[in-house]
Design a protein around this motif. Structure first.
Motif, short mmCIF file in Angstrom:
data_model
loop_
_atom_site.label_atom_id
_atom_site.label_comp_id
_atom_site.label_asym_id
_atom_site.label_seq_id
_atom_site.Cartn_x
_atom_site.Cartn_y
_atom_site.Cartn_z
N VAL A 176 9.39 -25.33 -22.25
CA VAL A 176 8.33 -24.19 -22.03
C VAL A 176 7.01 -24.85 -21.10
O VAL A 176 6.58 -24.20 -20.23
N LEU A 177 6.52 -25.92 -21.81
CA LEU A 177 5.34 -26.89 -20.91
C LEU A 177 5.83 -27.01 -19.44
O LEU A 177 5.15 -27.02 -18.59
N ALA A 215 3.96 -26.02 -16.00
CA ALA A 215 3.56 -26.82 -14.97
C ALA A 215 4.42 -26.54 -13.60
O ALA A 215 3.58 -26.23 -12.52
N LEU A 216 5.76 -26.04 -13.74
CA LEU A 216 6.30 -25.72 -12.39
C LEU A 216 5.69 -24.53 -11.96
O LEU A 216 5.50 -24.32 -10.75
N GLY A 217 5.31 -23.60 -12.66
CA GLY A 217 4.69 -22.34 -12.35
C GLY A 217 3.24 -22.69 -11.43
O GLY A 217 3.12 -21.89 -10.46
N LEU A 218 2.52 -23.46 -12.11
CA LEU A 218 1.52 -23.79 -11.63
C LEU A 218 1.67 -24.58 -10.11
O LEU A 218 1.11 -24.18 -9.03
N LEU A 264 16.04 -23.62 -16.66
CA LEU A 264 16.45 -22.47 -17.29
C LEU A 264 17.90 -22.67 -17.78
O LEU A 264 18.32 -22.21 -18.92
N ILE A 265 18.80 -23.44 -16.90
CA ILE A 265 20.22 -23.87 -17.49
C ILE A 265 19.99 -24.84 -18.72
O ILE A 265 20.89 -24.40 -19.67
N PHE A 266 19.12 -25.63 -18.58
CA PHE A 266 18.70 -26.78 -19.67
C PHE A 266 18.58 -26.05 -21.01
O PHE A 266 19.36 -26.06 -22.07
N VAL A 267 17.67 -25.03 -20.99
CA VAL A 267 17.16 -24.27 -22.08
C VAL A 267 18.42 -23.47 -22.54
O VAL A 267 18.55 -23.27 -23.84
N SER A 268 19.21 -22.99 -21.66
CA SER A 268 20.11 -22.13 -22.15
C SER A 268 21.35 -22.87 -22.97
O SER A 268 21.71 -22.31 -24.00
N VAL A 269 21.67 -23.95 -22.57
CA VAL A 269 22.30 -24.90 -23.10
C VAL A 269 22.13 -25.23 -24.44
O VAL A 269 22.69 -25.41 -25.43
N LEU A 270 20.70 -25.77 -24.50
CA LEU A 270 19.94 -26.13 -25.87
C LEU A 270 20.22 -24.87 -26.96
O LEU A 270 20.65 -25.20 -27.93
#
Length: 195
Positions: free
Chosen positions: A14-15, A19-22, A43-49
């Motif tokens: 999430v952090l 940072a990416l959004g900024l 997003l793919i990484f978070v979905s897999v987690l």
């Protein structure tokens, strides 16, 4: 990495998205494209987690035990699991044994591994019975469990069977469920009550 919990990894992701959004708001066309691709991979990484967390909860006994709540009045409430089944851990002869509640099964059906864990000697069992399962016919042996306990309920000399085939988890069938005064399945919950 074993010391990192899934919650910690999700917070870090999430952090990273913040940072990416900024950075996306600041930049040139090529930086924008690179960061956009990084966000997609994030997003793919978070979905897999999240998927790994769900699978670990359905395959390990610990989180499933959180799915059942017990009251002092003899009521057990079990939430339907991610896999669509109701899971309930019973103490058989003092040993915790995870079960899938199976209203299509007649008996308590133990895997060979669970039978050994609760003190049954497989060489003493006679596989002379037969049961029809979704995977075909299997041989079964009759057994008697000295004690079956869940919540505040205790039953002695409970009949059960041991499945000779490759059963992936022990099944909690109707002969045991009929010992309860109330059995209800409603809104993703299994409710058992005994007075």
């Amino acid at each position: 990495m074993e010391d990192l919990s899934t919650d910690t990894l999700i917070r870090a992701a999430v952090l990273a998205f913040i940072a990416l959004g900024l950075l996306l708001g600041m930049g040139s066309q090529s930086v924008h494209k690179t960061l956009k691709q990084a966000a997609i991979w994030g997003l793919i990484f978070v979905s897999v987690l999240a998927g790994v967390q769900i699978m670990s909860e359905t395959q390990s006994g610990a989180p499933l035990s959180k799915q059942a709540s017990f009251s002092d009045e003899g009521r057990i409430e079990v939430r339907r699991s991610y896999d669509g089944h109701y899971h309930l851990t019973l103490q058989i002869n003092g040993v915790d044994v995870p079960f899938i509640v199976d209203t299509g099964a007649t008996e308590i059906v133990l895997t060979k591994e669970d039978a050994v864990r609760v003190g049954l000697n497989l060489s003493d069992l006679r596989y002379i019975g037969r049961a029809q399962t979704a995977n075909g016919e299997v041989r079964i042996a009759q057994a008697v469990l000295d004690e079956v306990a869940v919540g505040g309920a205790r039953d002695r000399n409970v009949p059960a069977t041991v499945n000779e085939g490759d059963l992936f988890q022990s099944l909690l069938g109707m002969r045991y469920l009929d010992k309860w005064d109330r059995l209800e399945i409603s809104n993703g919950r299994l409710i058992l009550e005994r007075n």
